[in-house]
Design a protein around this motif. Sequence first.
Motif, PDB file in Angstrom:
ATOM      1  N   ARG A  85       0.892  -1.152   0.000  1.00  0.00           N
ATOM      2  CA  ARG A  85       0.000   0.000   0.000  1.00  0.00           C
ATOM      3  C   ARG A  85       0.931   1.202   0.000  1.00  0.00           C
ATOM      4  NH1 ARG A  85      -3.759  -1.361   4.953  1.00  0.00           N
ATOM      5  NH2 ARG A  85      -2.662  -3.309   4.622  1.00  0.00           N
ATOM      6  N   PHE A  86       0.520   2.302  -0.569  1.00  0.00           N
ATOM      7  CA  PHE A  86       1.420   3.449  -0.667  1.00  0.00           C
ATOM      8  C   PHE A  86       1.056   4.526   0.344  1.00  0.00           C
ATOM      9  CE2 PHE A  86       1.568   1.268  -4.687  1.00  0.00           C
ATOM     10  CZ  PHE A  86       2.919   1.241  -4.965  1.00  0.00           C
ATOM     11  N   GLU A  87       1.992   4.847   1.221  1.00  0.00           N
ATOM     12  CA  GLU A  87       1.817   6.000   2.099  1.00  0.00           C
ATOM     13  C   GLU A  87       1.933   7.241   1.205  1.00  0.00           C
ATOM     14  OE1 GLU A  87       5.009   5.936   4.870  1.00  0.00           O
ATOM     15  OE2 GLU A  87       4.385   4.019   5.758  1.00  0.00           O
ATOM     16  N   PRO A  88       1.269   8.354   1.596  1.00  0.00           N
ATOM     17  CA  PRO A  88       1.354   9.559   0.779  1.00  0.00           C
ATOM     18  C   PRO A  88       2.795   9.997   0.476  1.00  0.00           C
ATOM     19  CG  PRO A  88      -0.364   9.814   2.419  1.00  0.00           C
ATOM     20  CD  PRO A  88       0.298   8.501   2.704  1.00  0.00           C
ATOM     21  N   LEU A  89       3.673   9.919   1.473  1.00  0.00           N
ATOM     22  CA  LEU A  89       5.052  10.364   1.236  1.00  0.00           C
ATOM     23  C   LEU A  89       5.829   9.407   0.335  1.00  0.00           C
ATOM     24  CD1 LEU A  89       6.237  11.889   4.654  1.00  0.00           C
ATOM     25  CD2 LEU A  89       5.809  13.078   2.488  1.00  0.00           C
ATOM     26  N   ALA A  90       5.457   8.135   0.380  1.00  0.00           N
ATOM     27  CA  ALA A  90       6.082   7.171  -0.526  1.00  0.00           C
ATOM     28  C   ALA A  90       5.648   7.473  -1.957  1.00  0.00           C
ATOM     29  CB  ALA A  90       5.698   5.748  -0.136  1.00  0.00           C
ATOM     30  N   ALA A  91       4.359   7.766  -2.125  1.00  0.00           N
ATOM     31  CA  ALA A  91       3.829   8.106  -3.457  1.00  0.00           C
ATOM     32  C   ALA A  91       4.512   9.359  -3.991  1.00  0.00           C
ATOM     33  CB  ALA A  91       2.322   8.313  -3.370  1.00  0.00           C
ATOM     34  N   LEU A  92       4.661  10.338  -3.121  1.00  0.00           N
ATOM     35  CA  LEU A  92       5.319  11.590  -3.537  1.00  0.00           C
ATOM     36  C   LEU A  92       6.779  11.343  -3.927  1.00  0.00           C
ATOM     37  CD1 LEU A  92       5.116  14.712  -3.795  1.00  0.00           C
ATOM     38  CD2 LEU A  92       5.953  14.841  -1.446  1.00  0.00           C
ATOM     39  N   GLY A  93       7.471  10.544  -3.134  1.00  0.00           N
ATOM     40  CA  GLY A  93       8.879  10.241  -3.418  1.00  0.00           C
ATOM     41  C   GLY A  93       9.051   9.508  -4.742  1.00  0.00           C
ATOM     42  N   LEU A  94       8.185   8.536  -4.991  1.00  0.00           N
ATOM     43  CA  LEU A  94       8.288   7.744  -6.221  1.00  0.00           C
ATOM     44  C   LEU A  94       7.946   8.581  -7.450  1.00  0.00           C
ATOM     45  CD1 LEU A  94       6.656   4.463  -4.872  1.00  0.00           C
ATOM     46  CD2 LEU A  94       9.023   4.691  -5.666  1.00  0.00           C
ATOM     47  N   ALA A  95       6.804   9.269  -7.398  1.00  0.00           N
ATOM     48  CA  ALA A  95       6.358  10.036  -8.571  1.00  0.00           C
ATOM     49  C   ALA A  95       7.197  11.303  -8.773  1.00  0.00           C
ATOM     50  CB  ALA A  95       4.882  10.398  -8.417  1.00  0.00           C
ATOM     51  N   GLY A  96       7.379  12.051  -7.691  1.00  0.00           N
ATOM     52  CA  GLY A  96       8.163  13.286  -7.783  1.00  0.00           C
ATOM     53  C   GLY A  96       9.616  12.990  -8.109  1.00  0.00           C
ATOM     54  N   GLY A  97      10.142  11.917  -7.510  1.00  0.00           N
ATOM     55  CA  GLY A  97      11.535  11.540  -7.755  1.00  0.00           C
ATOM     56  C   GLY A  97      11.758  11.115  -9.202  1.00  0.00           C
ATOM     57  N   ALA A  98      10.757  10.452  -9.783  1.00  0.00           N
ATOM     58  CA  ALA A  98      10.869  10.039 -11.187  1.00  0.00           C
ATOM     59  C   ALA A  98      10.963  11.268 -12.089  1.00  0.00           C
ATOM     60  CB  ALA A  98       9.667   9.180 -11.573  1.00  0.00           C
ATOM     61  N   MET A  99      10.118  12.255 -11.832  1.00  0.00           N
ATOM     62  CA  MET A  99      10.142  13.476 -12.647  1.00  0.00           C
ATOM     63  C   MET A  99      11.443  14.253 -12.440  1.00  0.00           C
ATOM     64  SD  MET A  99       7.312  14.196 -14.587  1.00  0.00           S
ATOM     65  CE  MET A  99       8.250  12.952 -15.411  1.00  0.00           C
ATOM     66  N   LEU A 100      11.877  14.304 -11.183  1.00  0.00           N
ATOM     67  CA  LEU A 100      13.115  15.020 -10.866  1.00  0.00           C
ATOM     68  C   LEU A 100      14.317  14.338 -11.526  1.00  0.00           C
ATOM     69  CD1 LEU A 100      14.069  17.439  -9.188  1.00  0.00           C
ATOM     70  CD2 LEU A 100      14.403  15.880  -7.261  1.00  0.00           C
ATOM     71  N   GLY A 101      14.333  13.016 -11.499  1.00  0.00           N
ATOM     72  CA  GLY A 101      15.426  12.263 -12.127  1.00  0.00           C
ATOM     73  C   GLY A 101      15.497  12.528 -13.629  1.00  0.00           C
ATOM     74  N   ASP A 102      14.333  12.588 -14.249  1.00  0.00           N
ATOM     75  CA  ASP A 102      14.257  12.862 -15.687  1.00  0.00           C
ATOM     76  C   ASP A 102      14.759  14.272 -15.991  1.00  0.00           C
ATOM     77  OD1 ASP A 102      13.271  12.255 -18.383  1.00  0.00           O
ATOM     78  OD2 ASP A 102      11.729  13.749 -17.935  1.00  0.00           O
ATOM     79  N   ILE A 103      14.423  15.212 -15.120  1.00  0.00           N
ATOM     80  CA  ILE A 103      14.868  16.604 -15.301  1.00  0.00           C
ATOM     81  C   ILE A 103      16.386  16.709 -15.127  1.00  0.00           C
ATOM     82  CG2 ILE A 103      14.783  18.898 -14.217  1.00  0.00           C
ATOM     83  CD1 ILE A 103      11.752  18.287 -13.667  1.00  0.00           C
ATOM     84  N   GLN A 125      17.304   5.150 -19.343  1.00  0.00           N
ATOM     85  CA  GLN A 125      16.514   4.046 -18.803  1.00  0.00           C
ATOM     86  C   GLN A 125      16.475   4.025 -17.278  1.00  0.00           C
ATOM     87  OE1 GLN A 125      18.879   3.507 -21.342  1.00  0.00           O
ATOM     88  NE2 GLN A 125      17.203   3.682 -22.802  1.00  0.00           N
ATOM     89  N   LEU A 126      17.453   4.638 -16.640  1.00  0.00           N
ATOM     90  CA  LEU A 126      17.510   4.490 -15.182  1.00  0.00           C
ATOM     91  C   LEU A 126      17.490   5.812 -14.413  1.00  0.00           C
ATOM     92  CD1 LEU A 126      19.960   1.464 -14.929  1.00  0.00           C
ATOM     93  CD2 LEU A 126      17.608   1.531 -14.100  1.00  0.00           C
ATOM     94  N   ASP A 127      17.425   6.941 -15.132  1.00  0.00           N
ATOM     95  CA  ASP A 127      17.473   8.243 -14.453  1.00  0.00           C
ATOM     96  C   ASP A 127      16.439   8.359 -13.342  1.00  0.00           C
ATOM     97  OD1 ASP A 127      15.183   8.594 -16.053  1.00  0.00           O
ATOM     98  OD2 ASP A 127      16.184   9.948 -17.459  1.00  0.00           O
ATOM     99  N   PHE A 128      15.214   7.907 -13.626  1.00  0.00           N
ATOM    100  CA  PHE A 128      14.159   8.090 -12.624  1.00  0.00           C
ATOM    101  C   PHE A 128      14.316   7.157 -11.426  1.00  0.00           C
ATOM    102  CE2 PHE A 128      12.670   5.398 -15.973  1.00  0.00           C
ATOM    103  CZ  PHE A 128      11.923   4.413 -15.372  1.00  0.00           C
ATOM    104  N   VAL A 129      14.926   5.979 -11.642  1.00  0.00           N
ATOM    105  CA  VAL A 129      15.163   5.065 -10.522  1.00  0.00           C
ATOM    106  C   VAL A 129      16.189   5.670  -9.567  1.00  0.00           C
ATOM    107  CG1 VAL A 129      16.069   2.803  -9.867  1.00  0.00           C
ATOM    108  CG2 VAL A 129      14.628   3.029 -11.887  1.00  0.00           C
ATOM    109  N   VAL A 130      17.243   6.238 -10.175  1.00  0.00           N
ATOM    110  CA  VAL A 130      18.361   6.760  -9.400  1.00  0.00           C
ATOM    111  C   VAL A 130      17.925   7.887  -8.441  1.00  0.00           C
ATOM    112  CG1 VAL A 130      20.549   8.020  -9.622  1.00  0.00           C
ATOM    113  CG2 VAL A 130      20.089   6.061 -11.078  1.00  0.00           C
ATOM    114  N   VAL A 131      16.880   8.613  -8.819  1.00  0.00           N
ATOM    115  CA  VAL A 131      16.407   9.676  -7.927  1.00  0.00           C
ATOM    116  C   VAL A 131      15.187   9.248  -7.110  1.00  0.00           C
ATOM    117  CG1 VAL A 131      15.556  12.053  -7.775  1.00  0.00           C
ATOM    118  CG2 VAL A 131      17.388  11.481  -9.369  1.00  0.00           C
TER     119      VAL A 131
END
Length: 181
Positions: A85-103, A125-131
């Motif tokens: 199940r996703f806690e709000p902060l986990a969701a934010l970290g995953l989604a926001g981190g993916a966008m930040l990694g791409d940027i 391929q891995l930028d979003f994982v790394v962040v």
Amino acid sequence: MAILETVVIAFWAMLPAYVPNNAAVLAGGGRPIDGGRTWGDRRVLGDGKTWRGTAVGTIAGIALAAVLTVLEPTVSDTLGFAVPRFEPLAALGLAGGAMLGDILASFLKRRSGRQRGAMFPGLDQLDFVVVSLPLTALLATDWFLTWFTLEVILVVVVLTPILHVTTNVIAYKLGLKNEPW
Ligand code: CTP
Ligand code: K
Ligand code: MG
């Protein structure tokens, strides 16, 4: 842990980080984040990183995390093992981190002289994982440590490039993306 179980957990846990980039492709356009600014003779980020794409991508990832959280009991019950199940902060970290990694990847691409859309094997391929993983570990530490075991992280590192290449080729063939990477 059975390998199939690890793969399912890795895929499920990463879905909120996988969706933002694809949502951004569909939503992109409008004002670039760097406002057209250059550093030296190159753009800081380029026209491929927009406010709208970033906002829609992040929101799409968080919304998906909420939907998956609602589905979790049924899915866990059906599979016979628990998915996150996703806690709000986990969701934010995953989604926001993916966008930040791409940027950040686009920043590195521009610094290394690559034009918008140029490929950068590995980074693409891995930028979003790394962040997204470190950011999630920071924002939702207990949640992260519960789900991202070493096995899960290894599966993510192997699975992500395969999924990334596949989805981008499909998006390219459908005419949604300018390049197949
Ligand atoms: N996009 C966006 N905002 C983001 C990420 C992506 O608007 N934060 C949109 C843009 O329309 C972009 C498209 O999604 O062109 C494809 O994303 P991506 O491949 O990451 O961008 P590129 O155009 O290839 O640019 P770059 O070389 O900087 O990666
Ligand atoms: K990218
Ligand atoms: Mg690209």
